[in-house]
Enzyme design. Structure first.
Site, PDB file in Angstrom:
ATOM      1  N   SER A   5     -94.218  -5.762 -15.026  1.00  0.00           N
ATOM      2  CA  SER A   5     -92.986  -6.280 -15.606  1.00  0.00           C
ATOM      3  C   SER A   5     -92.097  -6.917 -14.539  1.00  0.00           C
ATOM      4  O   SER A   5     -91.537  -7.998 -14.739  1.00  0.00           O
ATOM      5  CB  SER A   5     -92.228  -5.151 -16.308  1.00  0.00           C
ATOM      6  OG  SER A   5     -90.971  -5.587 -16.766  1.00  0.00           O
ATOM      7  N   GLY A  12     -83.212   5.194  -8.962  1.00  0.00           N
ATOM      8  CA  GLY A  12     -84.029   3.992  -9.066  1.00  0.00           C
ATOM      9  C   GLY A  12     -85.263   3.972  -8.186  1.00  0.00           C
ATOM     10  O   GLY A  12     -85.788   2.896  -7.882  1.00  0.00           O
ATOM     11  N   GLU A  13     -85.752   5.146  -7.782  1.00  0.00           N
ATOM     12  CA  GLU A  13     -86.921   5.154  -6.893  1.00  0.00           C
ATOM     13  C   GLU A  13     -88.144   4.521  -7.546  1.00  0.00           C
ATOM     14  O   GLU A  13     -88.940   3.849  -6.876  1.00  0.00           O
ATOM     15  CB  GLU A  13     -87.252   6.595  -6.468  1.00  0.00           C
ATOM     16  CG  GLU A  13     -88.424   6.656  -5.488  1.00  0.00           C
ATOM     17  CD  GLU A  13     -88.649   8.034  -4.893  1.00  0.00           C
ATOM     18  OE1 GLU A  13     -89.789   8.291  -4.440  1.00  0.00           O
ATOM     19  OE2 GLU A  13     -87.708   8.858  -4.887  1.00  0.00           O
ATOM     20  N   ARG A  14     -88.295   4.699  -8.855  1.00  0.00           N
ATOM     21  CA  ARG A  14     -89.446   4.123  -9.540  1.00  0.00           C
ATOM     22  C   ARG A  14     -89.404   2.590  -9.469  1.00  0.00           C
ATOM     23  O   ARG A  14     -90.413   1.946  -9.240  1.00  0.00           O
ATOM     24  CB  ARG A  14     -89.476   4.603 -10.995  1.00  0.00           C
ATOM     25  CG  ARG A  14     -90.765   4.319 -11.741  1.00  0.00           C
ATOM     26  CD  ARG A  14     -90.773   5.056 -13.070  1.00  0.00           C
ATOM     27  NE  ARG A  14     -89.731   4.561 -13.953  1.00  0.00           N
ATOM     28  CZ  ARG A  14     -89.950   3.664 -14.919  1.00  0.00           C
ATOM     29  NH1 ARG A  14     -91.153   3.187 -15.116  1.00  0.00           N
ATOM     30  NH2 ARG A  14     -88.960   3.271 -15.683  1.00  0.00           N
ATOM     31  N   GLU A  71     -79.846  11.152 -14.220  1.00  0.00           N
ATOM     32  CA  GLU A  71     -80.658   9.988 -14.587  1.00  0.00           C
ATOM     33  C   GLU A  71     -82.043  10.413 -15.072  1.00  0.00           C
ATOM     34  O   GLU A  71     -82.538   9.957 -16.100  1.00  0.00           O
ATOM     35  CB  GLU A  71     -80.805   9.031 -13.399  1.00  0.00           C
ATOM     36  CG  GLU A  71     -81.590   7.783 -13.758  1.00  0.00           C
ATOM     37  CD  GLU A  71     -82.101   7.034 -12.535  1.00  0.00           C
ATOM     38  OE1 GLU A  71     -82.153   5.801 -12.609  1.00  0.00           O
ATOM     39  OE2 GLU A  71     -82.463   7.670 -11.534  1.00  0.00           O
TER      40      GLU A  71
END
Length: 276
Positions: free
Chosen positions: A64, A91-93, A125
């Site tokens: 994506s 937001g590590e992913r 989160e």
């Protein structure tokens, strides 16, 4: 003053994060701007509650990002350990997938955040996105209790889940590592695992659950039956020896019997009975 800074800071960060509702706590009101930061200058948070990232999940996000770019910036803070670098708060992913997609930079919000608040945000989160497996969730709650001076009531307020839910999840942390690995991998459900918490032979029982495809109800009955058998043996020994007895059964049926005595006289009596 609450540990978690609810109020104007929360509204500000939601707007800055393009309306993202998952991050629901943040203290401070300074202006925050999005900037592109080299991926090589970003490091993961060692206290990140989420430890496992599935290959299929990362692959979908990588594809994506390669096609559409990063649609939502990650949240970072200046690293205190490696000056010039940034530590991920949330937001590590996205950061991992961006690197896999071949990006050299990633949009990020740089925010001044304390260690406690960084842990709060990362936990919120992941919990609200249901990213954590039960073992990671249990470890995250324990981390807040042990290292951030939180109470159970604080966590209830922070997470928005009941005290009984949090207590039940945290109990999973007492299971043997082998059983926790089964839960983390998805082989064993958290509901099955909770029935094994007080068992002295949790690993063997877990493998029996998987082999026989037992329901949670069947598992609870099995554990109760084993406990009843063990208690009967314990009572039999205590009656015969007149001392407190503890029976520990290990993997494969091996184990140990622990006999306790109060003084030397009781020890000598015990030895005499055992020799007979």
């Amino acid at each position: 003053m609450s540990k978690f800074g609810l109020g104007r800071g929360l509204a500000d960060i939601k707007t800055e994060m393009t309306g993202t509702s998952e991050i629901s706590v943040l203290a401070g009101g300074e202006r925050v701007v999005v900037r592109n930061i080299p991926i090589a200058n970003i490091i993961p948070n060692p206290d990140q509650p989420r430890k496992t990232f599935t290959e299929s999940e990362l692959k979908d996000l990588t594809n994506s990002i390669a096609e559409k770019g990063v649609l939502q910036p990650i949240l970072v803070r200046n690293s205190s350990k490696t000056p010039g670098n940034y530590e991920i708060i949330a937001g590590e992913r996205r950061w991992r997938a961006s690197g896999a997609a071949g990006l050299s930079e990633i949009p990020a919000l740089v925010k001044t955040v304390s260690d406690d608040n960084a842990m709060e945000i990362a936990l919120i989160e992941n919990v609200q996105r249901e990213n954590l497996n039960p073992i990671e969730e249990a470890a995250a709650y324990k981390n807040l209790l042990d290292n951030c001076a939180y109470t159970l009531g604080d966590i209830v307020q922070l997470i928005g889940k009941s005290e009984s839910y949090i207590r039940n999840i945290m109990r999973l942390g007492s299971l043997p590592e082998s059983v926790k690995d089964m839960v983390e991998s998805g082989e064993l459900s958290a509901s099955h695992a909770r029935t094994l918490i007080k068992s002295d032979d949790a690993e063997r029982m877990a493998r029996e659950i998987l082999a026989k495809k037992l329901t949670v109800e069947d598992t609870a009955k099995m554990v109760k039956g084993k406990d009843d058998d063990a208690n009967a043996d314990k009572r039999k020994l205590e009656s015969a020896l007149s001392v407190p007895v503890k029976i520990k059964i290990k993997k494969g049926g091996a184990g140990e019997i622990i006999l306790s005595f109060r003084n030397k006289f009781q020890m000598e009596q015990l030895i005499e009975k055992l020799c007979q």
